[in-house]
Design a protein around this motif. Structure first.
Motif, PDB file in Angstrom:
ATOM      1  N   SER A 167      46.085  27.383   2.360  1.00 37.49           N
ATOM      2  CA  SER A 167      47.022  26.412   1.807  1.00 37.49           C
ATOM      3  C   SER A 167      47.807  25.774   2.958  1.00 37.49           C
ATOM      4  O   SER A 167      48.224  26.446   3.894  1.00 37.49           O
ATOM      5  N   LEU A 168      47.947  24.490   2.881  1.00 40.12           N
ATOM      6  CA  LEU A 168      48.680  23.755   3.904  1.00 40.12           C
ATOM      7  C   LEU A 168      50.149  23.654   3.509  1.00 40.12           C
ATOM      8  O   LEU A 168      50.560  22.751   2.798  1.00 40.12           O
ATOM      9  N   THR A 169      50.911  24.562   4.042  1.00 40.99           N
ATOM     10  CA  THR A 169      52.348  24.523   3.786  1.00 40.99           C
ATOM     11  C   THR A 169      52.977  23.558   4.785  1.00 40.99           C
ATOM     12  O   THR A 169      52.381  23.235   5.821  1.00 40.99           O
ATOM     13  N   PRO A 170      54.160  23.090   4.507  1.00 41.30           N
ATOM     14  CA  PRO A 170      54.823  22.191   5.462  1.00 41.30           C
ATOM     15  C   PRO A 170      54.992  22.821   6.848  1.00 41.30           C
ATOM     16  O   PRO A 170      54.921  22.139   7.867  1.00 41.30           O
ATOM     17  N   ARG A 171      55.172  24.128   6.884  1.00 39.08           N
ATOM     18  CA  ARG A 171      55.313  24.803   8.172  1.00 39.08           C
ATOM     19  C   ARG A 171      54.004  24.731   8.972  1.00 39.08           C
ATOM     20  O   ARG A 171      54.020  24.491  10.173  1.00 39.08           O
ATOM     21  N   LEU A 172      52.871  24.929   8.309  1.00 37.03           N
ATOM     22  CA  LEU A 172      51.578  24.850   8.999  1.00 37.03           C
ATOM     23  C   LEU A 172      51.268  23.423   9.456  1.00 37.03           C
ATOM     24  O   LEU A 172      50.708  23.216  10.533  1.00 37.03           O
ATOM     25  N   ILE A 173      51.647  22.449   8.660  1.00 41.24           N
ATOM     26  CA  ILE A 173      51.422  21.057   9.052  1.00 41.24           C
ATOM     27  C   ILE A 173      52.275  20.722  10.279  1.00 41.24           C
ATOM     28  O   ILE A 173      51.796  20.100  11.237  1.00 41.24           O
ATOM     29  N   ALA A 174      53.544  21.136  10.279  1.00 38.36           N
ATOM     30  CA  ALA A 174      54.423  20.895  11.424  1.00 38.36           C
ATOM     31  C   ALA A 174      53.886  21.608  12.666  1.00 38.36           C
ATOM     32  O   ALA A 174      53.902  21.054  13.774  1.00 38.36           O
ATOM     33  N   LEU A 175      53.395  22.837  12.510  1.00 39.46           N
ATOM     34  CA  LEU A 175      52.835  23.574  13.632  1.00 39.46           C
ATOM     35  C   LEU A 175      51.596  22.878  14.182  1.00 39.46           C
ATOM     36  O   LEU A 175      51.417  22.789  15.400  1.00 39.46           O
ATOM     37  N   ALA A 176      50.749  22.353  13.308  1.00 39.10           N
ATOM     38  CA  ALA A 176      49.543  21.648  13.755  1.00 39.10           C
ATOM     39  C   ALA A 176      49.920  20.371  14.513  1.00 39.10           C
ATOM     40  O   ALA A 176      49.328  20.064  15.554  1.00 39.10           O
ATOM     41  N   ILE A 177      50.897  19.619  14.023  1.00 40.72           N
ATOM     42  CA  ILE A 177      51.326  18.390  14.701  1.00 40.72           C
ATOM     43  C   ILE A 177      51.941  18.726  16.049  1.00 40.72           C
ATOM     44  O   ILE A 177      51.623  18.084  17.068  1.00 40.72           O
ATOM     45  N   PHE A 178      52.815  19.725  16.079  1.00 43.86           N
ATOM     46  CA  PHE A 178      53.435  20.126  17.349  1.00 43.86           C
ATOM     47  C   PHE A 178      52.381  20.591  18.349  1.00 43.86           C
ATOM     48  O   PHE A 178      52.438  20.225  19.533  1.00 43.86           O
ATOM     49  N   SER A 179      51.421  21.366  17.900  1.00 47.85           N
ATOM     50  CA  SER A 179      50.368  21.852  18.798  1.00 47.85           C
ATOM     51  C   SER A 179      49.516  20.699  19.316  1.00 47.85           C
ATOM     52  O   SER A 179      49.137  20.678  20.497  1.00 47.85           O
ATOM     53  N   GLY A 180      49.221  19.723  18.489  1.00 46.97           N
ATOM     54  CA  GLY A 180      48.437  18.564  18.916  1.00 46.97           C
ATOM     55  C   GLY A 180      49.175  17.748  19.961  1.00 46.97           C
ATOM     56  O   GLY A 180      48.585  17.337  20.962  1.00 46.97           O
ATOM     57  N   VAL A 181      50.459  17.511  19.730  1.00 44.74           N
ATOM     58  CA  VAL A 181      51.251  16.752  20.698  1.00 44.74           C
ATOM     59  C   VAL A 181      51.362  17.516  22.018  1.00 44.74           C
ATOM     60  O   VAL A 181      51.226  16.938  23.105  1.00 44.74           O
ATOM     61  N   ALA A 182      51.600  18.834  21.937  1.00 47.25           N
ATOM     62  CA  ALA A 182      51.696  19.643  23.158  1.00 47.25           C
ATOM     63  C   ALA A 182      50.373  19.617  23.915  1.00 47.25           C
ATOM     64  O   ALA A 182      50.355  19.531  25.152  1.00 47.25           O
ATOM     65  N   LEU A 183      49.258  19.670  23.206  1.00 54.01           N
ATOM     66  CA  LEU A 183      47.947  19.613  23.850  1.00 54.01           C
ATOM     67  C   LEU A 183      47.749  18.275  24.559  1.00 54.01           C
ATOM     68  O   LEU A 183      47.274  18.225  25.694  1.00 54.01           O
ATOM     69  N   LEU A 184      48.136  17.184  23.914  1.00 52.42           N
ATOM     70  CA  LEU A 184      48.006  15.865  24.543  1.00 52.42           C
ATOM     71  C   LEU A 184      48.886  15.745  25.784  1.00 52.42           C
ATOM     72  O   LEU A 184      48.463  15.185  26.796  1.00 52.42           O
ATOM     73  N   VAL A 185      50.096  16.260  25.724  1.00 51.23           N
ATOM     74  CA  VAL A 185      50.996  16.206  26.879  1.00 51.23           C
ATOM     75  C   VAL A 185      50.425  17.019  28.035  1.00 51.23           C
ATOM     76  O   VAL A 185      50.422  16.574  29.191  1.00 51.23           O
ATOM     77  N   LEU A 186      49.920  18.207  27.738  1.00 55.96           N
ATOM     78  CA  LEU A 186      49.352  19.037  28.797  1.00 55.96           C
ATOM     79  C   LEU A 186      48.091  18.410  29.387  1.00 55.96           C
ATOM     80  O   LEU A 186      47.879  18.467  30.604  1.00 55.96           O
ATOM     81  N   LEU A 187      47.264  17.787  28.567  1.00 58.24           N
ATOM     82  CA  LEU A 187      46.075  17.115  29.083  1.00 58.24           C
ATOM     83  C   LEU A 187      46.455  15.928  29.963  1.00 58.24           C
ATOM     84  O   LEU A 187      45.819  15.674  30.985  1.00 58.24           O
ATOM     85  N   PHE A 188      47.487  15.195  29.568  1.00 60.87           N
ATOM     86  CA  PHE A 188      47.952  14.084  30.393  1.00 60.87           C
ATOM     87  C   PHE A 188      48.456  14.587  31.741  1.00 60.87           C
ATOM     88  O   PHE A 188      48.133  14.021  32.787  1.00 60.87           O
ATOM     89  N   ALA A 189      49.252  15.664  31.718  1.00 62.37           N
ATOM     90  CA  ALA A 189      49.771  16.214  32.965  1.00 62.37           C
ATOM     91  C   ALA A 189      48.636  16.694  33.863  1.00 62.37           C
ATOM     92  O   ALA A 189      48.662  16.480  35.078  1.00 62.37           O
ATOM     93  N   LEU A 190      47.640  17.339  33.270  1.00 58.70           N
ATOM     94  CA  LEU A 190      46.495  17.803  34.057  1.00 58.70           C
ATOM     95  C   LEU A 190      45.740  16.618  34.650  1.00 58.70           C
ATOM     96  O   LEU A 190      45.377  16.635  35.829  1.00 58.70           O
ATOM     97  N   GLY A 191      45.508  15.578  33.867  1.00 54.32           N
ATOM     98  CA  GLY A 191      44.826  14.391  34.365  1.00 54.32           C
ATOM     99  C   GLY A 191      45.611  13.709  35.469  1.00 54.32           C
ATOM    100  O   GLY A 191      45.043  13.223  36.446  1.00 54.32           O
TER     101      GLY A 191
END
Length: 84
Positions: free
Chosen positions: A6-30
């Motif tokens: 079940s997609l609770t609001p907490r899981l959706i927020a965690l998925a969005i935060f994790s996606g943004v953090a992944l993009l930021v880290l990939l940008f920094a690595l690049g």
């Protein structure tokens, strides 16, 4: 056994935060990889370019000085010939 996802609001927020953090880290690595791969001119090339520029500037200054002094040197040469 049955799993219910079940997609609770907490899981959706965690998925969005994790996606943004992944993009930021990939940008920094690049960015870091790009900085390390940037072409740095060799010191010899820089020195050769600087010395060539100095020589060209000296030649231009000498030519300009000779052109500016030409009328005076002509008069001096004429005076020396007349004195002889």
């Amino acid at each position: 056994m049955e799993y219910r996802f079940s997609l609770t609001p907490r899981l959706i927020a965690l998925a969005i935060f994790s996606g943004v953090a992944l993009l930021v880290l990939l940008f920094a690595l690049g960015y870091q990889v790009g900085v390390s791969m940037a072409a740095r001119p060799a010191p010899a090339v820089v020195d050769n370019t600087a010395s060539r520029a100095r020589q060209q500037l000296k030649g231009k200054i000498s030519g300009d000085a000779a052109a500016a002094a030409a009328p005076v040197t002509e008069r001096v040469n004429a005076a020396q010939k007349a004195a002889q």
